[in-house]
Design a protein around this motif. Structure first.
Motif, PDB file in Angstrom:
ATOM      1  N   LEU A  37      20.360  25.882 -44.383  1.00  0.00           N
ATOM      2  CA  LEU A  37      20.939  26.553 -45.545  1.00  0.00           C
ATOM      3  C   LEU A  37      20.855  25.662 -46.773  1.00  0.00           C
ATOM      4  N   ASP A  38      20.764  26.308 -47.943  1.00  0.00           N
ATOM      5  CA  ASP A  38      20.898  25.565 -49.194  1.00  0.00           C
ATOM      6  C   ASP A  38      22.378  25.444 -49.559  1.00  0.00           C
ATOM      7  N   THR A  39      22.652  24.946 -50.760  1.00  0.00           N
ATOM      8  CA  THR A  39      24.023  24.800 -51.251  1.00  0.00           C
ATOM      9  C   THR A  39      24.067  25.237 -52.711  1.00  0.00           C
ATOM     10  N   ARG A  40      25.195  24.971 -53.377  1.00  0.00           N
ATOM     11  CA  ARG A  40      25.297  25.219 -54.818  1.00  0.00           C
ATOM     12  C   ARG A  40      24.894  23.992 -55.632  1.00  0.00           C
ATOM     13  N   LYS A  41      24.321  22.998 -54.983  1.00  0.00           N
ATOM     14  CA  LYS A  41      23.858  21.792 -55.689  1.00  0.00           C
ATOM     15  C   LYS A  41      22.479  22.063 -56.280  1.00  0.00           C
ATOM     16  N   THR A  42      22.486  22.918 -57.292  1.00  0.00           N
ATOM     17  CA  THR A  42      21.254  23.395 -57.914  1.00  0.00           C
ATOM     18  C   THR A  42      21.212  23.000 -59.382  1.00  0.00           C
ATOM     19  N   THR A  43      20.051  23.168 -60.004  1.00  0.00           N
ATOM     20  CA  THR A  43      19.898  22.888 -61.428  1.00  0.00           C
ATOM     21  C   THR A  43      20.591  23.971 -62.236  1.00  0.00           C
ATOM     22  N   PRO A  44      21.522  23.608 -63.123  1.00  0.00           N
ATOM     23  CA  PRO A  44      22.222  24.627 -63.912  1.00  0.00           C
ATOM     24  C   PRO A  44      21.257  25.548 -64.653  1.00  0.00           C
ATOM     25  N   GLY A  45      21.508  26.837 -64.533  1.00  0.00           N
ATOM     26  CA  GLY A  45      20.715  27.814 -65.264  1.00  0.00           C
ATOM     27  C   GLY A  45      19.546  28.406 -64.501  1.00  0.00           C
ATOM     28  N   ILE A  46      19.084  27.737 -63.426  1.00  0.00           N
ATOM     29  CA  ILE A  46      17.936  28.272 -62.684  1.00  0.00           C
ATOM     30  C   ILE A  46      18.232  28.367 -61.183  1.00  0.00           C
ATOM     31  N   ARG A  47      19.490  28.568 -60.840  1.00  0.00           N
ATOM     32  CA  ARG A  47      19.865  28.653 -59.423  1.00  0.00           C
ATOM     33  C   ARG A  47      19.086  29.738 -58.685  1.00  0.00           C
ATOM     34  N   ALA A  48      18.882  30.876 -59.327  1.00  0.00           N
ATOM     35  CA  ALA A  48      18.173  31.974 -58.664  1.00  0.00           C
ATOM     36  C   ALA A  48      16.771  31.560 -58.242  1.00  0.00           C
ATOM     37  N   LEU A  49      16.085  30.798 -59.079  1.00  0.00           N
ATOM     38  CA  LEU A  49      14.741  30.335 -58.732  1.00  0.00           C
ATOM     39  C   LEU A  49      14.785  29.378 -57.546  1.00  0.00           C
ATOM     40  N   GLU A  50      15.740  28.477 -57.560  1.00  0.00           N
ATOM     41  CA  GLU A  50      15.792  27.472 -56.502  1.00  0.00           C
ATOM     42  C   GLU A  50      16.193  28.078 -55.164  1.00  0.00           C
ATOM     43  N   LYS A  51      17.106  29.023 -55.183  1.00  0.00           N
ATOM     44  CA  LYS A  51      17.482  29.686 -53.938  1.00  0.00           C
ATOM     45  C   LYS A  51      16.360  30.603 -53.438  1.00  0.00           C
ATOM     46  N   TRP A  52      15.638  31.218 -54.334  1.00  0.00           N
ATOM     47  CA  TRP A  52      14.467  32.018 -53.966  1.00  0.00           C
ATOM     48  C   TRP A  52      13.445  31.117 -53.269  1.00  0.00           C
ATOM     49  N   ALA A  53      13.240  29.927 -53.812  1.00  0.00           N
ATOM     50  CA  ALA A  53      12.276  28.989 -53.235  1.00  0.00           C
ATOM     51  C   ALA A  53      12.676  28.569 -51.819  1.00  0.00           C
ATOM     52  N   VAL A  54      13.980  28.408 -51.589  1.00  0.00           N
ATOM     53  CA  VAL A  54      14.453  28.071 -50.242  1.00  0.00           C
ATOM     54  C   VAL A  54      14.067  29.166 -49.253  1.00  0.00           C
ATOM     55  N   LYS A  55      14.264  30.408 -49.649  1.00  0.00           N
ATOM     56  CA  LYS A  55      13.884  31.534 -48.786  1.00  0.00           C
ATOM     57  C   LYS A  55      12.385  31.535 -48.518  1.00  0.00           C
ATOM     58  N   ILE A  56      11.603  31.285 -49.564  1.00  0.00           N
ATOM     59  CA  ILE A  56      10.146  31.252 -49.405  1.00  0.00           C
ATOM     60  C   ILE A  56       9.735  30.158 -48.418  1.00  0.00           C
ATOM     61  N   GLY A  57      10.459  29.052 -48.431  1.00  0.00           N
ATOM     62  CA  GLY A  57      10.143  27.927 -47.551  1.00  0.00           C
ATOM     63  C   GLY A  57      10.631  28.091 -46.126  1.00  0.00           C
ATOM     64  N   GLY A  58      11.335  29.190 -45.842  1.00  0.00           N
ATOM     65  CA  GLY A  58      11.777  29.434 -44.471  1.00  0.00           C
ATOM     66  C   GLY A  58      13.232  29.096 -44.212  1.00  0.00           C
ATOM     67  N   GLY A  59      13.988  28.776 -45.261  1.00  0.00           N
ATOM     68  CA  GLY A  59      15.409  28.531 -45.114  1.00  0.00           C
ATOM     69  C   GLY A  59      16.209  29.789 -45.405  1.00  0.00           C
ATOM     70  N   GLU A  60      17.527  29.654 -45.379  1.00  0.00           N
ATOM     71  CA  GLU A  60      18.402  30.775 -45.707  1.00  0.00           C
ATOM     72  C   GLU A  60      19.351  30.364 -46.820  1.00  0.00           C
ATOM     73  N   ASN A  61      19.827  31.349 -47.545  1.00  0.00           N
ATOM     74  CA  ASN A  61      20.734  31.071 -48.652  1.00  0.00           C
ATOM     75  C   ASN A  61      22.184  31.055 -48.207  1.00  0.00           C
ATOM     76  N   HIS A  62      22.896  30.045 -48.659  1.00  0.00           N
ATOM     77  CA  HIS A  62      24.349  30.012 -48.553  1.00  0.00           C
ATOM     78  C   HIS A  62      24.871  30.968 -49.626  1.00  0.00           C
ATOM     79  N   ARG A  63      26.146  30.917 -49.935  1.00  0.00           N
ATOM     80  CA  ARG A  63      26.645  31.751 -51.030  1.00  0.00           C
ATOM     81  C   ARG A  63      25.883  31.425 -52.306  1.00  0.00           C
ATOM     82  N   PHE A  64      25.728  32.427 -53.167  1.00  0.00           N
ATOM     83  CA  PHE A  64      25.005  32.204 -54.420  1.00  0.00           C
ATOM     84  C   PHE A  64      25.871  31.442 -55.413  1.00  0.00           C
ATOM     85  N   ALA A  65      27.136  31.819 -55.474  1.00  0.00           N
ATOM     86  CA  ALA A  65      28.035  31.217 -56.454  1.00  0.00           C
ATOM     87  C   ALA A  65      29.469  31.323 -55.942  1.00  0.00           C
TER      88      ALA A  65
END
Length: 285
Positions: A133-161
């Motif tokens: 799983l990812d976390t909320r430790k993302t770059t401010p303002g582009i969280r959607a892109l980074e969480k999308w990338a995790v899914k593309i890489g074969g991971g799963e998303n934790h809560r978005f916010a």
């Protein structure tokens, strides 16, 4: 979790703000030396090795800048790439291609780095039932892109916010007056607000896990900073009463060992906060 509509709204905001930030009152370099009617073609060139991500986002950027731009895709999101690969061609107004270039590259380089790291972690978990799983430790303002990338890489998303899942952590527990008090207050609040969102509770010890299990309505227990032995004990203690998640400094050297303890998920902030951009270029043809 957030809906597809909410997620797309986040992407729309990212594109709108990034274009505003980069172009302002005009791309004066292109406006000054490239005729308005000039048309061109460019290729997305890979200069690195990894997992490509952001192709579909690039299409949205091109469409936002100029709906007449055409993209011919050769390599899709989630595919492995190597130096010299061509991911896509984009053709249309030369000015439009140049206006979109930097946002496309910045986003794809970052997304591809995250997808590459996620794929590496996911591969370490093969043969187990554990997901990363990812976390909320993302770059401010582009969280959607980074969480999308995790899914593309074969991971799963934790809560978005903070709004799409309740996560009762150590500070919440201490400020609320203990685990049972925090869970009880949370369930009362959700009922009053008519909110149907899941509850995760962090445990710092086996004793805290036992207290959490005495309360109904917990979706997942976060087994935080446990060693391997105590993690195995925690998994046995929890059984099938709720899902389990390990976290706390877990890296490529330890992730497999935690997975073998039997947890359902392992969360890692490193997927998004500790990556090096994949080298990509947009070159005129």
């Amino acid at each position: 979790m957030i809906t597809e509509t909410q997620f797309q709204n986040e992407l729309d905001l990212i594109i709108k703000n990034a274009i505003r930030e980069d172009i302002g009152d005009g791309d004066h370099t292109s406006l000054s030396c490239i005729p308005a009617e000039a048309e061109g073609k460019a290729k997305l060139l890979v200069k690195d090795t990894g997992v490509i991500a952001g192709v579909e986002f690039a299409k949205q950027v091109f469409s936002y800048v100029d709906a007449d731009l055409e993209v011919e895709t050769f390599i899709n999101d989630g595919n492995e790439v190597k130096f010299g690969d061509i991911v896509f061609h984009v053709s249309g107004k030369s000015r439009s291609i140049l206006m979109a270039e930097r946002l496309v590259l910045n986003a794809m380089q970052r997304m591809s780095a995250i997808a590459t790291k996620t794929a590496f972690f996911a591969n370490l978990l093969k043969g187990t039932d554990t997901k990363v799983l990812d976390t909320r430790k993302t770059t401010p303002g582009i969280r959607a892109l980074e969480k999308w990338a995790v899914k593309i890489g074969g991971g799963e998303n934790h809560r978005f916010a903070l709004y799409d899942m309740v996560m009762i952590k150590d500070n919440h527990i201490d400020f609320a007056g203990g685990i049972t008090a925090a869970i009880t207050k949370t369930k009362k609040y959700l009922a009053e607000k008519n909110l149907d969102i899941k509850i995760i509770v962090e445990a710092r010890s086996l004793e805290e896990i036992e207290e959490i299990l005495n309360n109904e309505g917990v979706y997942r227990i976060l087994i935080d900073n446990f060693n391997y032995e105590d993690t195995r004990k925690a998994v046995t203690l929890i059984g099938n009463k709720c899902l389990t998640e390990s976290s706390g400094g877990i890296n490529e050297d330890t992730i497999r060992k935690y997975a073998e303890c039997g947890v359902d998920y392992i969360s890692s902030g490193a997927l998004t906060h500790s990556v090096y951009n994949l080298d990509l270029s947009l070159k005129a043809l």
